[in-house]
Design a protein around this motif. Structure first.
Motif, PDB file in Angstrom:
ATOM      1  N   PHE A   1       0.820  -1.215   0.000  1.00 55.11           N
ATOM      2  CA  PHE A   1       0.000   0.000   0.000  1.00 55.11           C
ATOM      3  C   PHE A   1       0.854   1.265   0.000  1.00 55.11           C
ATOM      4  O   PHE A   1       0.448   2.293  -0.535  1.00 55.11           O
ATOM      5  CB  PHE A   1      -0.951  -0.002   1.197  1.00 55.11           C
TER       6      PHE A   1
ATOM      7  N   LEU B   1      -2.289   1.293  -5.315  1.00 55.85           N
ATOM      8  CA  LEU B   1      -2.619   1.362  -3.895  1.00 55.85           C
ATOM      9  C   LEU B   1      -1.968   2.550  -3.216  1.00 55.85           C
ATOM     10  O   LEU B   1      -2.544   3.161  -2.306  1.00 55.85           O
ATOM     11  CB  LEU B   1      -2.199   0.064  -3.197  1.00 55.85           C
TER      12      LEU B   1
ATOM     13  N   ARG C   1      -6.021   3.741   2.880  1.00 57.86           N
ATOM     14  CA  ARG C   1      -5.172   2.546   2.919  1.00 57.86           C
ATOM     15  C   ARG C   1      -5.477   1.713   4.153  1.00 57.86           C
ATOM     16  O   ARG C   1      -5.549   0.477   4.071  1.00 57.86           O
ATOM     17  CB  ARG C   1      -3.694   2.949   2.938  1.00 57.86           C
TER      18      ARG C   1
END
Length: 260
Positions: free
Chosen positions: A186, A192, A200
């Protein structure tokens, strides 16, 4: 945004349990359970091969009683006569590769006796992935009581093998906890990394199986805020479901830059 119910990858979520077990002591058990569920794999063995010539058995799980002996024999000598060796060492580059279909005639007589006749192995599929100077060689077996892989099972293995191989490599290379492994993805890997910090956190907990209510409690925010962060994150990622979120994670794990 993709239509609801149309995941980016049909295998999304199918190997999620193995992905989330990265770094845990029960990773081998979760892995073989996943492989049995998805393709009725009987046994899985993983070897680390180096260009310097060394070989080590990292994982031996399943229904072959002498698996440990086979792993030691392969790492000690027989890796040098493996007919897949050329394909393995041509595969450097970071992307998972599938090895040629198993055929007994590919192997020498002594190799066949020890690894197939004595063990009861009647079929195998294999995949590999390079991370730096190490090749993680992943073997999937079926024994006589199971019979050979069906066409559908072999196709299923080919579908999930990239994510499985990448998960195995990350588990043995980094020894990260599942939470740390997801945190790295992430924080460093698009798309991401394009999410806000709170988005996240919400998405990571969705992947770990938390309900919206549990996420709210863990983060100390309202349920309305959790749902809003989830909606915004999904819109940024162009998805509409948890399975599509898993698909993104699996694609990043299996991609050529996933283990850098």
């Amino acid at each position: 945004m993709r239509p609801h119910g149309a995941p980016a990858n049909p295998a999304a979520g199918d190997v999620a349990s193995a992905v989330l077990a990265i770094g845990r002591p029960d990773f081998p058990n979760v892995l073989i359970d996943t492989l049995r569920r998805q393709a009725d794999v009987g046994h899985c063995m993983v070897f680390a091969l180096s260009r310097a010539g060394a070989a080590h058995c990292l994982l031996d799980a399943g229904n072959i009683p002498i698996g440990g002996d086979l792993g030691a024999a392969y790492a000690g000598q027989f890796h040098e006569s493996d007919p897949n060796r050329d394909a393995l060492f041509e595969g450097e580059g970071g992307a998972p590769i599938m090895l040629p279909a198993f055929a007994p005639r590919m192997y020498g007589a002594r190799y066949r006796k020890i690894f197939f006749h004595d063990s009861g192995i009647v079929d195998k599929c294999a995949a590999a992935i390079w991370t730096g100077d190490t090749c993680f060689y992943v073997n999937f077996y079926r024994i006589a009581a199971q019979g050979r892989f069906s066409v559908a099972q072999r196709q299923r293995l080919e579908t999930i093998a990239p994510a499985i191989a990448a998960s195995i490599a990350r588990h043995f290379q980094e020894k990260a906890t599942p939470e740390q492994s997801l945190a790295v993805l992430f924080a460093t890997r698009a798309p991401l990394s394009g999410l806000t910090p709170r988005e996240r956190e919400v998405c990571r907990r969705i992947l770990e199986g938390f309900s919206s209510e549990a996420i709210s409690q863990a983060l100390g925010i309202s349920l309305h805020s959790t749902l809003t962060y989830r909606k915004r994150a999904y819109e940024r990622l162009g998805i509409s479901s948890q399975s599509e979120l898993f698909a993104i994670v699996l694609q990043l794990l299996a991609g050529p830059r996933s283990l850098n």
